[in-house]
Scaffold this active site. Sequence first.
Site, PDB file in Angstrom:
ATOM      1  N   LYS A 140       3.355   0.994  27.538  1.00 23.70           N
ATOM      2  CA  LYS A 140       4.446   0.464  28.351  1.00 23.70           C
ATOM      3  C   LYS A 140       4.031   0.401  29.824  1.00 23.70           C
ATOM      4  O   LYS A 140       4.203  -0.616  30.486  1.00 23.70           O
ATOM      5  CB  LYS A 140       5.675   1.350  28.172  1.00 23.70           C
ATOM      6  CG  LYS A 140       6.916   0.768  28.782  1.00 23.70           C
ATOM      7  CD  LYS A 140       8.116   1.684  28.562  1.00 23.70           C
ATOM      8  CE  LYS A 140       8.507   1.758  27.100  1.00 23.70           C
ATOM      9  NZ  LYS A 140       9.587   2.707  26.833  1.00 23.70           N
ATOM     10  N   ARG A 190      11.206   6.967  31.069  1.00 20.64           N
ATOM     11  CA  ARG A 190      10.932   6.544  29.683  1.00 20.64           C
ATOM     12  C   ARG A 190       9.557   6.976  29.235  1.00 20.64           C
ATOM     13  O   ARG A 190       8.607   6.957  30.011  1.00 20.64           O
ATOM     14  CB  ARG A 190      10.943   5.024  29.575  1.00 20.64           C
ATOM     15  CG  ARG A 190      12.255   4.371  29.824  1.00 20.64           C
ATOM     16  CD  ARG A 190      12.025   2.864  29.823  1.00 20.64           C
ATOM     17  NE  ARG A 190      13.131   2.151  30.395  1.00 20.64           N
ATOM     18  CZ  ARG A 190      14.067   1.521  29.688  1.00 20.64           C
ATOM     19  NH1 ARG A 190      13.998   1.499  28.388  1.00 20.64           N
ATOM     20  NH2 ARG A 190      15.044   0.908  30.287  1.00 20.64           N
ATOM     21  N   GLY A 232      11.171   4.366  19.426  1.00 16.57           N
ATOM     22  CA  GLY A 232      12.287   5.290  19.275  1.00 16.57           C
ATOM     23  C   GLY A 232      11.905   6.713  18.899  1.00 16.57           C
ATOM     24  O   GLY A 232      12.781   7.533  18.650  1.00 16.57           O
ATOM     25  N   MET A 237      10.195   8.943  20.727  1.00 13.85           N
ATOM     26  CA  MET A 237      10.219   9.920  21.816  1.00 13.85           C
ATOM     27  C   MET A 237      11.433   9.681  22.715  1.00 13.85           C
ATOM     28  O   MET A 237      12.223   8.789  22.460  1.00 13.85           O
ATOM     29  CB  MET A 237       8.915   9.846  22.593  1.00 13.85           C
ATOM     30  CG  MET A 237       7.754  10.425  21.801  1.00 13.85           C
ATOM     31  SD  MET A 237       6.213  10.258  22.657  1.00 13.85           S
ATOM     32  CE  MET A 237       6.003   8.512  22.702  1.00 13.85           C
ATOM     33  N   ARG A 292       5.105  -5.871  25.214  1.00  8.27           N
ATOM     34  CA  ARG A 292       3.969  -5.360  24.445  1.00  8.27           C
ATOM     35  C   ARG A 292       3.674  -6.387  23.366  1.00  8.27           C
ATOM     36  O   ARG A 292       4.491  -7.288  23.113  1.00  8.27           O
ATOM     37  CB  ARG A 292       4.283  -4.006  23.827  1.00  8.27           C
ATOM     38  CG  ARG A 292       5.406  -4.097  22.848  1.00  8.27           C
ATOM     39  CD  ARG A 292       5.839  -2.754  22.339  1.00  8.27           C
ATOM     40  NE  ARG A 292       7.120  -2.942  21.672  1.00  8.27           N
ATOM     41  CZ  ARG A 292       8.002  -2.012  21.410  1.00  8.27           C
ATOM     42  NH1 ARG A 292       7.757  -0.790  21.760  1.00  8.27           N
ATOM     43  NH2 ARG A 292       9.117  -2.279  20.792  1.00  8.27           N
ATOM     44  N   HIS A 316      16.980   0.135  15.177  1.00  2.00           N
ATOM     45  CA  HIS A 316      15.983   1.110  14.741  1.00  2.00           C
ATOM     46  C   HIS A 316      15.577   0.855  13.295  1.00  2.00           C
ATOM     47  O   HIS A 316      14.394   0.837  12.949  1.00  2.00           O
ATOM     48  CB  HIS A 316      16.568   2.520  14.903  1.00  2.00           C
ATOM     49  CG  HIS A 316      15.656   3.586  14.418  1.00  2.00           C
ATOM     50  ND1 HIS A 316      15.767   4.122  13.156  1.00  2.00           N
ATOM     51  CD2 HIS A 316      14.593   4.175  14.997  1.00  2.00           C
ATOM     52  CE1 HIS A 316      14.821   5.023  13.001  1.00  2.00           C
ATOM     53  NE2 HIS A 316      14.088   5.073  14.100  1.00  2.00           N
ATOM     54  N   ARG A 332     -15.422   1.882 -16.612  1.00  2.00           N
ATOM     55  CA  ARG A 332     -15.329   3.191 -17.267  1.00  2.00           C
ATOM     56  C   ARG A 332     -15.203   2.930 -18.764  1.00  2.00           C
ATOM     57  O   ARG A 332     -14.328   2.183 -19.191  1.00  2.00           O
ATOM     58  CB  ARG A 332     -14.092   3.946 -16.779  1.00  2.00           C
ATOM     59  CG  ARG A 332     -14.145   4.385 -15.321  1.00  2.00           C
ATOM     60  CD  ARG A 332     -12.854   5.106 -14.966  1.00  2.00           C
ATOM     61  NE  ARG A 332     -12.909   5.799 -13.692  1.00  2.00           N
ATOM     62  CZ  ARG A 332     -12.336   5.358 -12.571  1.00  2.00           C
ATOM     63  NH1 ARG A 332     -11.690   4.210 -12.572  1.00  2.00           N
ATOM     64  NH2 ARG A 332     -12.401   6.076 -11.460  1.00  2.00           N
ATOM     65  N   GLU A 370     -21.940  12.058  -7.228  1.00  2.00           N
ATOM     66  CA  GLU A 370     -20.575  12.580  -7.151  1.00  2.00           C
ATOM     67  C   GLU A 370     -20.551  14.101  -7.141  1.00  2.00           C
ATOM     68  O   GLU A 370     -19.503  14.705  -7.301  1.00  2.00           O
ATOM     69  CB  GLU A 370     -19.702  11.993  -8.264  1.00  2.00           C
ATOM     70  CG  GLU A 370     -20.293  12.038  -9.643  1.00  2.00           C
ATOM     71  CD  GLU A 370     -19.439  11.314 -10.681  1.00  2.00           C
ATOM     72  OE1 GLU A 370     -18.260  11.036 -10.431  1.00  2.00           O
ATOM     73  OE2 GLU A 370     -19.979  11.050 -11.773  1.00  2.00           O
ATOM     74  N   SER A 410     -24.248   4.922  -7.107  1.00  2.00           N
ATOM     75  CA  SER A 410     -22.872   4.561  -6.776  1.00  2.00           C
ATOM     76  C   SER A 410     -22.152   5.861  -6.429  1.00  2.00           C
ATOM     77  O   SER A 410     -22.153   6.808  -7.225  1.00  2.00           O
ATOM     78  CB  SER A 410     -22.212   3.877  -7.971  1.00  2.00           C
ATOM     79  OG  SER A 410     -20.884   3.573  -7.644  1.00  2.00           O
ATOM     80  N   CYS A 433     -17.796   3.657  -5.812  1.00  2.00           N
ATOM     81  CA  CYS A 433     -16.791   3.230  -6.789  1.00  2.00           C
ATOM     82  C   CYS A 433     -15.616   4.201  -6.867  1.00  2.00           C
ATOM     83  O   CYS A 433     -14.739   4.047  -7.698  1.00  2.00           O
ATOM     84  CB  CYS A 433     -17.425   3.029  -8.160  1.00  2.00           C
ATOM     85  SG  CYS A 433     -18.159   4.522  -8.819  1.00  2.00           S
ATOM     86  N   TYR A 491     -22.443  -2.473  -1.314  1.00  2.00           N
ATOM     87  CA  TYR A 491     -21.153  -2.973  -1.787  1.00  2.00           C
ATOM     88  C   TYR A 491     -20.144  -1.847  -1.887  1.00  2.00           C
ATOM     89  O   TYR A 491     -20.499  -0.666  -1.879  1.00  2.00           O
ATOM     90  CB  TYR A 491     -21.304  -3.656  -3.165  1.00  2.00           C
ATOM     91  CG  TYR A 491     -21.629  -2.703  -4.290  1.00  2.00           C
ATOM     92  CD1 TYR A 491     -20.613  -2.079  -5.006  1.00  2.00           C
ATOM     93  CD2 TYR A 491     -22.946  -2.415  -4.623  1.00  2.00           C
ATOM     94  CE1 TYR A 491     -20.904  -1.189  -6.022  1.00  2.00           C
ATOM     95  CE2 TYR A 491     -23.247  -1.528  -5.639  1.00  2.00           C
ATOM     96  CZ  TYR A 491     -22.225  -0.918  -6.330  1.00  2.00           C
ATOM     97  OH  TYR A 491     -22.503  -0.017  -7.331  1.00  2.00           O
TER      98      TYR A 491
HETATM   99  C1  PEP Z   1     -15.458   9.200  -8.935  1.00  2.00           C
HETATM  100  O1  PEP Z   1     -15.586  10.376  -9.259  1.00  2.00           O
HETATM  101  O2  PEP Z   1     -15.339   8.822  -7.754  1.00  2.00           O
HETATM  102  C2  PEP Z   1     -15.440   8.150  -9.952  1.00  2.00           C
HETATM  103  C3  PEP Z   1     -15.388   6.878  -9.623  1.00  2.00           C
HETATM  104  O3  PEP Z   1     -15.395   8.555 -11.240  1.00  2.00           O
HETATM  105  P1  PEP Z   1     -14.050   9.055 -11.971  1.00  2.00           P
HETATM  106  O4  PEP Z   1     -12.918   8.776 -11.050  1.00  2.00           O
HETATM  107  O5  PEP Z   1     -13.983   8.297 -13.234  1.00  2.00           O
HETATM  108  O6  PEP Z   1     -14.353  10.498 -12.153  1.00  2.00           O
HETATM  109 MG    MG Z   2     -16.312  10.835 -11.246  1.00  2.00          MG
END
Ligand code: PEP
Ligand code: MG
Length: 907
Positions: A24, A94, A103, A105, A338, A454, A575, A773, A792, A859, A879
């Site tokens: 502000k 303000r 709103g 604060m 703003r 609000h 999976r 993992e 992965s 993943c 990726y």
């Molecule tokens: C993970 O562990 O991040 C994974 C993708 O495998 P899952 O969720 O199947 O254990």
């Molecule tokens: Mg896993």
Amino acid sequence: MTATKYVYDFEEGNKDMKFLLGGKGANLAEMTNMGLPVPHGFTVTCEACNAFRAAGRQFPDGMLDEVGGHLRALEQKMGRRLGEPADPLLVSVRSGAPFSMPGMMDTVLNVGLNDESVEGLAKQTGSQRFAWDSYRRLLQMFGKTVMGVDGDRFEEAIEEAKHAKGVQNDVDLDDGDLHTLVSRFKAIIAEDTGRDFPQEPQEQLRLGIQAVFGSWDNKRAIDYRRRNKIRDDLGTAVNVQSMVFGNKGDDSGTGVAFTRNPANGDPTPYGDYLPNAQGEDVVAGIRNTLKLEDMGKVQPRAWEELQAHMRTLERHYRDMCDIEFTVEQGKLWLLQTRIGKRTAFAEWIMAFDMLEEGLIDVDTAVLRLDADRLEELFKKVIAEGTKAEAIATGLNASPGAAVGKAVFTADDAQAWAERGEPVILVRRETTPDDYHGMIRSQGILTSAGGTNSHAAVVARGEGIPAVCGADAIHVDRPGKRFKVGSLTVSEGDWVTIDGFTGKVYQGQLELADSPIERARSGDAEARKEKIWKAYERFMARADEMRRLRVRANADTAQQAANAIERGAEGIGLCRTEHMFLGEERVAAVRKMIFASTADEEQTAYDALAPLQREDFVGIFKEMDGKPVTVRLLDPPLHEFLPDQVDLAVAVALASQAGADDVEVGGEHMPLAEAEELLAKVNDMHEVNPMLGLRGLRLGIVKPGLYAMQVRAIVEAACKVKAEGGNPIVEIMIPLAATREELAQLREELEPVARQVIGDRGVELLVAWGTMIELPRAALTAGEIAEVAEFFSFGTNDLTQTTFGFSRDDIGKFLGMYEERKLVPANPFVTIDQPGVGRLMQLACEEGRAAREHLHLGICGEHGGDPDSVRFCHEIGLDYVSCSPFRVPTARLAARQAALGEASSASK
Ligand code: PEP
Ligand code: MG
């Protein structure tokens, strides 16, 4: 060393100083320097707020002296002194944080009024009513925010005064009534706090600044920051500005204007105007407002001027601006601007229009899109052809249709939602204290308040459908019901609201997909709409320019098709566990588990193999020419057996009753078989199955299992290839902790693949990789990369094992952890960069050092979270893979990461 400067005049700042002056303050400075009509004032910095907080609510040395100096300069400019009895200067105090927290604060207006100066103000303005109304507002706001009096007490006193006089509106109270109300308010303050309202203007100012600083740490501000990912250490600035008055009569008023429509993106001004009122009346929804365009009917000159300033501001900021303004006796003043908050839908439309208008370039447009909110474009609408009479119509304050059970307090909304009931929060109007209930509701319905009340602002910000100001509805909060004409809707009754049209319906209407969702599934009419054109254009740009590839986690051909439709460039995680479900398959899996000889086990695999093969054929066909990472079986085998406790109880009951048939989970079996099954279940029971016989450990203990899966995968790929397709196969081995585990399994499994390929006589490359993992895998990634062509990151398990937090049970304490800031965010949603992220980075570096072209992806669920996508970009992954639904989010976030700035940075 020069002393820190804590106070800046508006002439001294600019729009780029928001971390020091707050949003502000920075924009007031910018507008002042643009020559726009801004009342004079100064800003006390966020730095001063942080120093105040760090010192246990003590102003930093020298700050008050600086405030005094700037106040004197302000008094000179205005030719009046703060609170001077004969002709007082009044100021507003303000809050203004670096990021807008509407709103959340505190604000105090009319500082400088007291028992004497109220008379001076009356004389100067020639209006006793105005002066006493201003004074009662100061007492009310100061009492509530600075002195901590329960705000309802003031509201009740106003209601009593109106009731005694037999009038409906605040404006119908005359100066005598207001005089009495002032005495009543002072008495309330004294009763409630044991202290008198401070008459001394300088003390009012000092306490006001203190209260605003303190309000950075109130609960609703903290909740808002957590939800909007705003850092806690930014602090708020305080803007002290000379007051202008919108409540000086019919030639005065106050309003909020957006340069474009924040709900649907239309390039036409939008907002509310409230004649003869002060700013907080608009936001609080106390009275229903005029539409902004109707302001021209009552204030034609100010309206013309306002439109010109809107154009100037939009050109200057190259974005949609939201402006608070006041008209004082015909003269227009701008009190704030703003970059306006908007719905996700409007965000895309505006970016598209501004690009077409040449106001911004395409990358600026793409950067402006909030990847986290992209999913809102796919919000539900009421199904076409639904025949229902609206019971009321309000303003279409936040888009999306919602169905839920009516609840009437924020606490109820929270409680009902937490037990899984969809709710619509129905209120006369909401206040910041309702925030916790609002964010848990499917939709919000209010009977009072405009498009900038609000409720509307919060709902739009949070992407919750809302209908506001449906004034045919009479909310009876104590009775937990509302009435429309003769109809009563009570707590728990179904209500449907349509935030696109503002209509309210009784009952549970059918909802349907949004225009963009329809366009995506090929509807020709929907494809002509601007939103679809915007979507196509910006997503194409995102795809053209991003570095990260985006894959999907998909386990079936249907999911694969969904993923492709949303722009997935492959499957990053297939999976295989679902392929073991279904009656026929579970029976075969059980045979495998029960097999006592290698032959019996092989028979079970032989039964499963063709079923698996057909699943893979479907997926490879769908993903033709795109990589598919198939993960070998991961979960513990007992998941394919009945629950231990259920089975034990069923067996015990059956034997006690002398029955020879047992029913478990809807399945009947002879008692002897059930006893055998129970023995096996007991045998396989693990105290910590997540750390037990799962992932590649299963493949090692049951070698035929992975061999069967590999054979099915490769046979399927060979079949698709032989039919002219182009399957790209990556086999992923889960839960590796050591190089040796992987090396041995590859030694066993590669020959299986080679043999199938040789037998079929097709050319097929299979890539072999693993999931990272477990912390040990990340720490020894250099060794593991010797036997893996790709990694992965399974960040679900990696987060679980790095923190030692059970991914299934964290809900029990996560809330408290977040509240106490023991974790900055849910680490299962956004990658914990210092811990889990560090392991990932190390694994990337060491993995690539050992194998230059090691292919790297993620993943875990984090693959669809924009902040995590940015991190993945930064550490050089190839990726990300996420649920099909989040693929567009990841595509956009990947482009934004490549542009070197993420969407959250522009919040
Ligand atoms: C993970 O562990 O991040 C994974 C993708 O495998 P899952 O969720 O199947 O254990
Ligand atoms: Mg896993």
